[in-house]
Design a protein around this motif. Structure first.
Motif, PDB file in Angstrom:
ATOM      1  N   ALA A  92     -10.205 -11.228  -4.315  1.00 23.79           N
ATOM      2  CA  ALA A  92      -9.859 -12.591  -4.710  1.00 23.79           C
ATOM      3  C   ALA A  92      -8.611 -12.603  -5.591  1.00 23.79           C
ATOM      4  CB  ALA A  92     -11.026 -13.250  -5.445  1.00 23.79           C
ATOM      5  N   ALA A  93      -7.805 -13.613  -5.412  1.00 24.94           N
ATOM      6  CA  ALA A  93      -6.567 -13.750  -6.165  1.00 24.94           C
ATOM      7  C   ALA A  93      -6.850 -13.995  -7.644  1.00 24.94           C
ATOM      8  CB  ALA A  93      -5.732 -14.888  -5.598  1.00 24.94           C
ATOM      9  N   ALA A  94      -6.001 -13.424  -8.474  1.00 25.92           N
ATOM     10  CA  ALA A  94      -6.014 -13.714  -9.908  1.00 25.92           C
ATOM     11  C   ALA A  94      -4.890 -14.724 -10.119  1.00 25.92           C
ATOM     12  CB  ALA A  94      -5.779 -12.443 -10.706  1.00 25.92           C
ATOM     13  N   GLY A  95      -5.145 -15.973  -9.783  1.00 25.99           N
ATOM     14  CA  GLY A  95      -4.101 -17.008  -9.758  1.00 25.99           C
ATOM     15  C   GLY A  95      -3.657 -17.192  -8.316  1.00 25.99           C
ATOM     16  N   GLU A  96      -2.367 -17.026  -8.058  1.00 28.56           N
ATOM     17  CA  GLU A  96      -1.842 -17.145  -6.690  1.00 28.56           C
ATOM     18  C   GLU A  96      -2.084 -15.856  -5.909  1.00 28.56           C
ATOM     19  OE1 GLU A  96      -0.394 -19.875  -5.220  1.00 28.56           O
ATOM     20  OE2 GLU A  96      -1.113 -20.859  -7.045  1.00 28.56           O
ATOM     21  N   PRO A  97      -2.298 -15.940  -4.593  1.00 28.81           N
ATOM     22  CA  PRO A  97      -2.431 -14.721  -3.792  1.00 28.81           C
ATOM     23  C   PRO A  97      -1.236 -13.792  -4.019  1.00 28.81           C
ATOM     24  CG  PRO A  97      -3.080 -16.611  -2.491  1.00 28.81           C
ATOM     25  CD  PRO A  97      -2.492 -17.147  -3.779  1.00 28.81           C
ATOM     26  N   ALA A  98      -1.533 -12.500  -4.116  1.00 28.60           N
ATOM     27  CA  ALA A  98      -0.490 -11.514  -4.410  1.00 28.60           C
ATOM     28  C   ALA A  98      -0.827 -10.186  -3.733  1.00 28.60           C
ATOM     29  CB  ALA A  98      -0.366 -11.318  -5.917  1.00 28.60           C
ATOM     30  N   PHE A  99       0.187  -9.384  -3.497  1.00 26.90           N
ATOM     31  CA  PHE A  99       0.017  -8.080  -2.881  1.00 26.90           C
ATOM     32  C   PHE A  99      -0.526  -7.101  -3.921  1.00 26.90           C
ATOM     33  CE2 PHE A  99       1.546  -3.911  -1.460  1.00 26.90           C
ATOM     34  CZ  PHE A  99       1.087  -3.919  -0.155  1.00 26.90           C
ATOM     35  N   ILE A 100      -1.531  -6.320  -3.526  1.00 25.18           N
ATOM     36  CA  ILE A 100      -2.103  -5.317  -4.429  1.00 25.18           C
ATOM     37  C   ILE A 100      -2.278  -3.999  -3.674  1.00 25.18           C
ATOM     38  CG2 ILE A 100      -3.341  -7.060  -5.776  1.00 25.18           C
ATOM     39  CD1 ILE A 100      -5.456  -4.703  -3.898  1.00 25.18           C
ATOM     40  N   LYS A 101      -2.439  -2.958  -4.455  1.00 25.43           N
ATOM     41  CA  LYS A 101      -2.798  -1.638  -3.919  1.00 25.43           C
ATOM     42  C   LYS A 101      -3.918  -1.110  -4.798  1.00 25.43           C
ATOM     43  CE  LYS A 101      -0.953   2.914  -2.711  1.00 25.43           C
ATOM     44  NZ  LYS A 101       0.264   3.764  -2.696  1.00 25.43           N
ATOM     45  N   LYS A 102      -4.976  -0.641  -4.158  1.00 22.55           N
ATOM     46  CA  LYS A 102      -6.071  -0.064  -4.929  1.00 22.55           C
ATOM     47  C   LYS A 102      -6.703   1.068  -4.152  1.00 22.55           C
ATOM     48  CE  LYS A 102      -9.880  -3.209  -3.767  1.00 22.55           C
ATOM     49  NZ  LYS A 102     -10.806  -4.198  -4.326  1.00 22.55           N
ATOM     50  N   VAL A 103      -7.473   1.855  -4.878  1.00 19.90           N
ATOM     51  CA  VAL A 103      -8.241   2.921  -4.256  1.00 19.90           C
ATOM     52  C   VAL A 103      -9.712   2.652  -4.564  1.00 19.90           C
ATOM     53  CG1 VAL A 103      -7.933   4.471  -6.245  1.00 19.90           C
ATOM     54  CG2 VAL A 103      -8.593   5.428  -4.041  1.00 19.90           C
ATOM     55  N   ILE A 104     -10.533   2.805  -3.554  1.00 20.70           N
ATOM     56  CA  ILE A 104     -11.980   2.649  -3.706  1.00 20.70           C
ATOM     57  C   ILE A 104     -12.580   4.026  -3.485  1.00 20.70           C
ATOM     58  CG2 ILE A 104     -14.066   1.507  -2.870  1.00 20.70           C
ATOM     59  CD1 ILE A 104     -11.946  -0.591  -1.644  1.00 20.70           C
ATOM     60  N   VAL A 105     -13.079   4.614  -4.565  1.00 22.47           N
ATOM     61  CA  VAL A 105     -13.744   5.915  -4.465  1.00 22.47           C
ATOM     62  C   VAL A 105     -15.214   5.644  -4.202  1.00 22.47           C
ATOM     63  CG1 VAL A 105     -14.236   8.110  -5.577  1.00 22.47           C
ATOM     64  CG2 VAL A 105     -12.050   6.965  -6.006  1.00 22.47           C
ATOM     65  N   LYS A 106     -15.728   6.223  -3.132  1.00 26.56           N
ATOM     66  CA  LYS A 106     -17.113   6.028  -2.706  1.00 26.56           C
ATOM     67  C   LYS A 106     -17.920   7.261  -3.112  1.00 26.56           C
ATOM     68  CE  LYS A 106     -17.819   2.968   0.045  1.00 26.56           C
ATOM     69  NZ  LYS A 106     -18.245   1.578  -0.187  1.00 26.56           N
ATOM     70  N   ILE A 107     -19.021   7.039  -3.826  1.00 28.12           N
ATOM     71  CA  ILE A 107     -19.875   8.127  -4.300  1.00 28.12           C
ATOM     72  C   ILE A 107     -21.271   7.942  -3.699  1.00 28.12           C
ATOM     73  CG2 ILE A 107     -20.900   9.230  -6.319  1.00 28.12           C
ATOM     74  CD1 ILE A 107     -18.522   8.011  -7.938  1.00 28.12           C
ATOM     75  N   LYS A 108     -21.703   8.911  -2.906  1.00 27.06           N
ATOM     76  CA  LYS A 108     -23.019   8.828  -2.256  1.00 27.06           C
ATOM     77  C   LYS A 108     -24.104   8.970  -3.314  1.00 27.06           C
ATOM     78  CE  LYS A 108     -25.555  10.422   1.791  1.00 27.06           C
ATOM     79  NZ  LYS A 108     -26.004   9.088   2.092  1.00 27.06           N
ATOM     80  N   GLU A 109     -25.044   8.035  -3.300  1.00 30.62           N
ATOM     81  CA  GLU A 109     -26.106   8.000  -4.301  1.00 30.62           C
ATOM     82  C   GLU A 109     -27.457   8.476  -3.769  1.00 30.62           C
ATOM     83  OE1 GLU A 109     -25.584   7.706  -7.330  1.00 30.62           O
ATOM     84  OE2 GLU A 109     -23.833   6.436  -7.604  1.00 30.62           O
ATOM     85  N   ASN A 110     -27.613   8.566  -2.454  1.00 22.22           N
ATOM     86  CA  ASN A 110     -28.903   9.050  -1.913  1.00 22.22           C
ATOM     87  C   ASN A 110     -28.703   9.791  -0.620  1.00 22.22           C
ATOM     88  OD1 ASN A 110     -28.605   7.003   0.033  1.00 22.22           O
ATOM     89  ND2 ASN A 110     -29.850   5.595  -1.148  1.00 22.22           N
TER      90      ASN A 110
END
Length: 154
Positions: free
Chosen positions: A136-154
């Motif tokens: 979701a935008a923090a104000g106006e829509p904007a370009f972002i880059k992120k990393v989602i690290v996935k950690i197996k829990e079971n």
């Protein structure tokens, strides 16, 4: 749900099982995240891996609540900012049933949740019992880059 900044990553090193959080923290601290191309990065097989994404954020009403049964997400903002929203899964109404292959279930958007603007160098940790609504935008829509690290829990 946890909201924090890069300077405190070491605090979370000993969470979980089999040193998986330690591997996730080491990846986030020791990788030049800005130079990573979008895609999947193996850290410890299916136990710990990272997805680098780039996109333009959308209005809050268009973003979708989701949750995972098997994995915790560390959603780390590399550049830009977005609003991430948290709500307990027992406070959300299921909209799209659980997809075991993708480890995701989607919920409706009726719950206003707890909204947090996450900026570069900040992250949120969402466990399997945490409904979360990224993109979701923090104000106006904007370009972002992120990393989602996935950690197996079971």
């Amino acid at each position: 749900m946890i909201f924090d900044s890069a300077k405190n990553l070491d605090f979370y090193r000993n969470l979980g099982m089999d040193g998986r959080y330690e591997k996730a923290v080491d990846f986030l601290k020791n990788t030049d995240l800005e130079s990573l191309a979008p895609g999947k990065y193996e850290i410890d097989g299916k136990n710990v891996f990272a997805n680098v994404t780039e996109y333009t954020t959308v209005p809050w009403e268009e973003a979708k609540y989701e949750a995972h049964h098997d994995y915790t997400d560390i959603q780390y903002m590399i550049s830009g900012s977005e609003t991430m929203t948290y709500a307990r899964i027992d406070e959300l109404a299921e909209k799209v049933p659980y997809n075991e292959e993708k480890d995701v279930v989607f919920y409706d958007n009726e719950n206003p949740g707890l909204k947090v603007v996450v900026k570069a160098g900040e992250y949120m940790i969402f466990n399997p019992w945490d409904g979360h609504k990224p993109k979701a935008a923090a104000g106006e829509p904007a370009f972002i880059k992120k990393v989602i690290v996935k950690i197996k829990e079971n």
